[in-house]
Scaffold this motif. Sequence first.
Motif, PDB file in Angstrom:
ATOM      1  N   GLY A 141       0.837  -1.192   0.000  1.00 56.07           N
ATOM      2  CA  GLY A 141       0.000   0.000   0.000  1.00 56.07           C
ATOM      3  C   GLY A 141       0.869   1.239   0.000  1.00 56.07           C
ATOM      4  O   GLY A 141       1.730   1.408   0.870  1.00 56.07           O
ATOM      5  N   VAL A 142       0.679   2.104  -0.989  1.00 59.38           N
ATOM      6  CA  VAL A 142       1.470   3.331  -1.120  1.00 59.38           C
ATOM      7  C   VAL A 142       0.565   4.522  -0.800  1.00 59.38           C
ATOM      8  O   VAL A 142      -0.400   4.789  -1.522  1.00 59.38           O
ATOM      9  CB  VAL A 142       2.053   3.474  -2.541  1.00 59.38           C
ATOM     10  CG1 VAL A 142       2.925   4.725  -2.627  1.00 59.38           C
ATOM     11  CG2 VAL A 142       2.856   2.227  -2.920  1.00 59.38           C
TER      12      VAL A 142
ATOM     13  N   ASN B 180       1.413  -6.965  -5.595  1.00 63.98           N
ATOM     14  CA  ASN B 180       0.141  -6.314  -5.884  1.00 63.98           C
ATOM     15  C   ASN B 180       0.187  -4.939  -5.214  1.00 63.98           C
ATOM     16  O   ASN B 180       0.479  -4.847  -4.021  1.00 63.98           O
ATOM     17  CB  ASN B 180      -1.022  -7.135  -5.331  1.00 63.98           C
ATOM     18  CG  ASN B 180      -1.087  -8.512  -5.953  1.00 63.98           C
ATOM     19  OD1 ASN B 180      -0.979  -8.656  -7.173  1.00 63.98           O
ATOM     20  ND2 ASN B 180      -1.236  -9.531  -5.126  1.00 63.98           N
ATOM     21  N   VAL B 181      -0.084  -3.897  -5.960  1.00 65.85           N
ATOM     22  CA  VAL B 181       0.120  -2.544  -5.442  1.00 65.85           C
ATOM     23  C   VAL B 181      -1.190  -1.766  -5.456  1.00 65.85           C
ATOM     24  O   VAL B 181      -1.919  -1.750  -6.454  1.00 65.85           O
ATOM     25  CB  VAL B 181       1.174  -1.783  -6.272  1.00 65.85           C
ATOM     26  CG1 VAL B 181       1.431  -0.407  -5.667  1.00 65.85           C
ATOM     27  CG2 VAL B 181       2.475  -2.581  -6.341  1.00 65.85           C
ATOM     28  N   VAL B 182      -1.486  -1.128  -4.325  1.00 65.27           N
ATOM     29  CA  VAL B 182      -2.639  -0.241  -4.222  1.00 65.27           C
ATOM     30  C   VAL B 182      -2.133   1.105  -3.714  1.00 65.27           C
ATOM     31  O   VAL B 182      -1.292   1.167  -2.807  1.00 65.27           O
ATOM     32  CB  VAL B 182      -3.726  -0.813  -3.288  1.00 65.27           C
ATOM     33  CG1 VAL B 182      -3.177  -1.061  -1.892  1.00 65.27           C
ATOM     34  CG2 VAL B 182      -4.927   0.109  -3.238  1.00 65.27           C
TER      35      VAL B 182
ATOM     36  N   VAL C 162      -6.462   1.137   2.000  1.00 62.09           N
ATOM     37  CA  VAL C 162      -5.045   0.777   1.896  1.00 62.09           C
ATOM     38  C   VAL C 162      -4.561   0.132   3.181  1.00 62.09           C
ATOM     39  O   VAL C 162      -3.887  -0.902   3.172  1.00 62.09           O
ATOM     40  CB  VAL C 162      -4.202   2.026   1.570  1.00 62.09           C
ATOM     41  CG1 VAL C 162      -2.720   1.674   1.536  1.00 62.09           C
ATOM     42  CG2 VAL C 162      -4.628   2.636   0.248  1.00 62.09           C
ATOM     43  N   LEU C 163      -4.909   0.727   4.312  1.00 59.30           N
ATOM     44  CA  LEU C 163      -4.460   0.216   5.598  1.00 59.30           C
ATOM     45  C   LEU C 163      -4.975  -1.192   5.863  1.00 59.30           C
ATOM     46  O   LEU C 163      -4.242  -2.055   6.366  1.00 59.30           O
ATOM     47  CB  LEU C 163      -4.928   1.149   6.722  1.00 59.30           C
ATOM     48  CG  LEU C 163      -4.364   2.569   6.706  1.00 59.30           C
ATOM     49  CD1 LEU C 163      -5.054   3.421   7.762  1.00 59.30           C
ATOM     50  CD2 LEU C 163      -2.862   2.568   6.926  1.00 59.30           C
ATOM     51  N   ALA C 164      -6.214  -1.438   5.521  1.00 65.70           N
ATOM     52  CA  ALA C 164      -6.861  -2.707   5.886  1.00 65.70           C
ATOM     53  C   ALA C 164      -6.433  -3.874   5.016  1.00 65.70           C
ATOM     54  O   ALA C 164      -6.574  -5.035   5.428  1.00 65.70           O
ATOM     55  CB  ALA C 164      -8.378  -2.540   5.823  1.00 65.70           C
TER      56      ALA C 164
ATOM     57  N   LEU D  95      -3.900   2.846  12.954  1.00 68.47           N
ATOM     58  CA  LEU D  95      -3.207   1.571  13.143  1.00 68.47           C
ATOM     59  C   LEU D  95      -4.173   0.462  13.558  1.00 68.47           C
ATOM     60  O   LEU D  95      -3.919  -0.718  13.311  1.00 68.47           O
ATOM     61  CB  LEU D  95      -2.098   1.726  14.179  1.00 68.47           C
ATOM     62  CG  LEU D  95      -0.878   2.535  13.700  1.00 68.47           C
ATOM     63  CD1 LEU D  95       0.053   2.858  14.861  1.00 68.47           C
ATOM     64  CD2 LEU D  95      -0.123   1.773  12.613  1.00 68.47           C
ATOM     65  N   ALA D  96      -5.281   0.822  14.176  1.00 73.73           N
ATOM     66  CA  ALA D  96      -6.291  -0.182  14.534  1.00 73.73           C
ATOM     67  C   ALA D  96      -6.900  -0.820  13.298  1.00 73.73           C
ATOM     68  O   ALA D  96      -7.433  -1.938  13.362  1.00 73.73           O
ATOM     69  CB  ALA D  96      -7.377   0.464  15.385  1.00 73.73           C
ATOM     70  N   LEU D  97      -6.797  -0.130  12.158  1.00 73.27           N
ATOM     71  CA  LEU D  97      -7.369  -0.633  10.908  1.00 73.27           C
ATOM     72  C   LEU D  97      -6.382  -1.463  10.104  1.00 73.27           C
ATOM     73  O   LEU D  97      -6.768  -2.125   9.136  1.00 73.27           O
ATOM     74  CB  LEU D  97      -7.839   0.547  10.044  1.00 73.27           C
ATOM     75  CG  LEU D  97      -8.823   1.529  10.685  1.00 73.27           C
ATOM     76  CD1 LEU D  97      -9.072   2.699   9.745  1.00 73.27           C
ATOM     77  CD2 LEU D  97     -10.130   0.835  11.033  1.00 73.27           C
ATOM     78  N   VAL D  98      -5.108  -1.418  10.479  1.00 74.95           N
ATOM     79  CA  VAL D  98      -4.056  -2.069   9.699  1.00 74.95           C
ATOM     80  C   VAL D  98      -4.223  -3.582   9.712  1.00 74.95           C
ATOM     81  O   VAL D  98      -4.604  -4.181  10.724  1.00 74.95           O
ATOM     82  CB  VAL D  98      -2.672  -1.666  10.244  1.00 74.95           C
ATOM     83  CG1 VAL D  98      -1.566  -2.545   9.670  1.00 74.95           C
ATOM     84  CG2 VAL D  98      -2.391  -0.207   9.945  1.00 74.95           C
TER      85      VAL D  98
END
Length: 397
Positions: free
Chosen positions: A141-142, A162-164, A191-193, A217-220
């Motif tokens: 994730g960028v 794989n890039v998002v 992106v985070l999830a 960060l809770a969503l990572v």
Amino acid sequence: MVFHIKTYNAIAEEGLQKFEGAEYQVNQSESPDALLIRSQNLHDIEIPDSVLAVGRAGAGVNNIPVEEYTEKGVVVFNTPGANANAVKELVLANLFMSARPILNGAAWTRTLATDDPNVEAVVEAEKKRFVGTELQDKKLGVIGLGAIGAMVANDAYRLGMNVVGYDPYVSVDTAWNISSRVKRALTIEEVLATSDYLTIHIPLMSQTKHIINAEKLALVKEGATLLNFSRGELVDNQAVLQAIEAGKLNQYITDFAAPELIATKNVLVLPHLGASTLEAEVNCAKMAARTLKYYLETGNIKRSVNFPTVDMNFQAPFRLSLIHRNVPSMVGTMTIELANQGINIVNMINRSKGEYAYTLIDLEDISTEQLARIVEKLESVEEIISVRTIENQVVYA
């Protein structure tokens, strides 16, 4: 006309060479027209009133009091993209090191006895301690698809990832350079999830400080790796440490040292190596020098962080460069003053950025006395911050 340049830090010689010639002197005056810097902190330095511009040989400008300089009419330039390849390569290198425990394995090997005849057997028996994973088919994730983020996204895709990417402000020029196979996310939360690896490439502003915080960060995705080669303050370090302790984040790799991060498990801190290549230093110095010269000689603005881009062909004998507040009737005020003095306008352009605006006015051949009178009149207008006259040397060459 001689322009005086003052430099801070070690500026690459290739950049300083741009100021060669009788029109420029470097570090020979206490009243410079422009400053050329790299990492020098200008927040605690009182710059002379003579300074018209500051050129930062790099992308970030958090070492410059931009708002204060804007109010004074000092144009601040940076060099976006000049160090992009250097940072991109360092990000990719750290992606590899985050997937494979290369540094730990090399450090362990150096502890082996040099006189042990069984060293090869020891290595074979212990190498399972340094098993890693592969980047292929993992998702990157960028966050931020500017010059650096776009390059990272494209090259990571070529590596088989794989890039998002997420960037609500991506420019048209950058969009053309991003591979169509890089998926665009509509929200940072997406992106985070979904990403195994996250890399940040956005500027530091009031609204982006601690953009990676406890809430985000809770969503990572569980076990993700976070890389920060943009600015340290984009990430809340305490929140990252808590996420690592909880097992939410696997690793944090950053180019920005902080006491709480050093020697912490699952955190790799580098000594701000992002643009530390010979090529990047040269590219940044050359771009900054060219930008400063262009502004000093023509009044044209390119790559400024606090004033709008203004680029007008200089084909008249004289030019007025005016920095003023972005309020109604300013252009009318200027043109009326010129008309009252009987001065003909050859060409003009006006652009605004937030609360401030910038105007260039090209004038026909007039006397020194006329020019002095119009400058005095314009400087007396409350909303005008600065007035500069520029003589077109090419016209008389």
